[in-house]
Design a protein around this motif. Structure first.
Motif: not given
Ligand SMILES: C=C1C[C@]23C[C@@]1(O)CC[C@H]2[C@@]12CC[C@H](O)[C@@](C)(C(=O)O1)[C@H]2[C@@H]3C(=O)O
Ligand SMILES: O=C(O)CCC(=O)C(=O)O
Ligand SMILES: [Fe+2]
Length: 373
Positions: A201-207, A221-229, A328-331
């Motif tokens: 997750s760290e690597l993906a969000r950094m890229l 945008f990615f940190t906010e919308n793509c959480s680990k979950r 990201p989340s489905y919403e």
């Protein structure tokens, strides 16, 4: 910063059984152990042959005409050393960002070194993955393991070009991050998966952040919308396949995410489409593979490319891979970072639903072109 490497040895997929035991191309002992000699099916293997009997029989007769003309070229996929991103030298950092952006536009794929995910952790995950797939097939199907995420073959396949000779656990991370969601017997793989998911997750969000910043847009945008979950971890296993070498381990597709980080073993078989040709991605034990998914292509208004890729089945040895999907989340709404946009805005949920609908109806994913304006 960006350089190309070609490994000194071809992947095992390309070595041949008749080579001398003294030749450097003779398969390693571990590979021999993993070879199902002359097609005795293991009890862990899915019943591909029984279940897809007529499909496979027809395919042998037709020898998959559609694929015969395709050329497989040698791959000079960019290899990028990510230590440049951590450098205090601004020029080095800039060169590294530029290399990532260039590869994402021209290839939609690249490999990364100094990625920060330890060989030990990848090895631990691999051991857990092997244990999971070694379970009897019936148990994998019925035990509800990893949130019922076990899949095999292609339920909707009507012809060989829609069929995948593989099995997978496609795990929504939300479920394995829940503390006591699991069956005690299988806790060790949940622990390792959590660790790996954290690192990936760290690597993906950094890229993703680097790619966004390269377009002059803040990476949050990615940190906010793509959480680990909201992300997925997919454990793939490709059993040896006694049928035509044209059989797919995983049929051609693009990934339905922002970006994917892939760890493949030493066997080989992954190919990507570039300039209308299929090119093989040679295994590199030190590198992870990164590929742009459909959502990033839409968000970047086609600047970054979600490239089609596939895995060719191997006649002798099994193959493993692990994929982390940054989702990201489905919403979450996906719209282009700039106007005029090539695509209509859509939520990730709408996109997934449309993909599923198309696959059920036609056997194929239509993907992004459904949302073109
Ligand atoms: C039949 C299909 C389902 C799939 C898209 C495809 O056309 C081919 C591969 C599948 C796959 C494999 C990796 C990911 O799990 C996935 C989400 C993806 O992007 O490609 C799935 C697709 C899916 O289930 O939507
Ligand atoms: O196994 C591989 O090399 C590729 C897997 C893949 O494309 C996927 O899981 O989406
Ligand atoms: Fe994929």
């Amino acid at each position: 910063m960006q350089h190309y490497i070609r490994p000194s040895q071809p992947p095992e997929q390309l070595s041949n059984l008749t080579s001398s035991p003294f030749s450097p191309r003779f398969p390693s002992l571990s590979l021999i152990a993993r070879t199902t000699m002359f097609f005795s099916k293991a009890s862990c293997d899915p019943p591909f042959e029984e279940h897809y009997k007529s499909l496979l029989r027809n395919s042998i007769m037709q020898c998959s005409q559609a694929q015969v003309h395709e050329v497989v070229g040698e791959c000079e996929l960019p290899v990028i050393d990510l230590s440049g991103l951590r450098s205090s030298d601004e020029e080095k950092r800039h060169a590294c960002v530029a290399a990532i952006a260039k590869a994402s536009s021209e290839w939609g794929f690249f490999q990364v070194l100094s990625h920060g995910i330890s060989t030990e952790l990848l090895g631990e995950m691999r051991r857990e993955q092997t244990k999971l797939f070694e379970m009897p097939f019936e148990k994998k199907v019925t035990s509800g393991l990893l949130n019922n995420s076990y899949r095999w073959g292609t339920p909707t396949a009507a012809s060989l070009d829609q069929f995948s000779w593989s099995e997978a656990f496609h795990v929504p991370l939300e479920k394995i991050l829940e503390e006591d969601g699991g069956n005690g017997e299988f806790n060790s793989h949940r622990v390792v998966m959590r660790k790996l998911a954290g690192a990936m997750s760290e690597l993906a969000r950094m890229l993703a952040g680097v790619l966004a910043e390269n377009l002059g847009y803040p990476g949050d945008f990615f940190t906010e919308n793509c959480s680990k979950r909201t992300c997925f971890l997919r454990l793939n296993r490709y059993p040896p396949c006694p049928f035509s070498p044209e059989t797919y381990g995983l049929m051609p597709h693009t990934d339905s995410d922002f970006l994917t980080i892939l760890h493949q073993d030493e066997v080989g078989g992954l190919q990507l489409r570039k300039d209308f040709k299929w090119v093989a991605v040679w295994p590199n034990p030190d590198a992870l593979i990164v590929n742009i998914g459909d959502l990033f292509q839409a968000w970047s208004n086609d600047i970054y490319k979600s490239a089609e890729h596939k895995v060719m089945a191997n006649g002798r040895v099994e193959r493993y891979s692990i994929a982390y999907f940054l989702c990201p989340s489905y919403e979450s709404t996906i719209g282009s970072y700039r106007e005029p946009s090539l695509y209509k805005k859509f939520t990730f949920g709408e996109f997934r639903k449309q993909v599923q609908k198309d696959v059920e109806k036609t056997g194929h994913k239509v993907g992004l072109s459904r949302f073109l304006i």
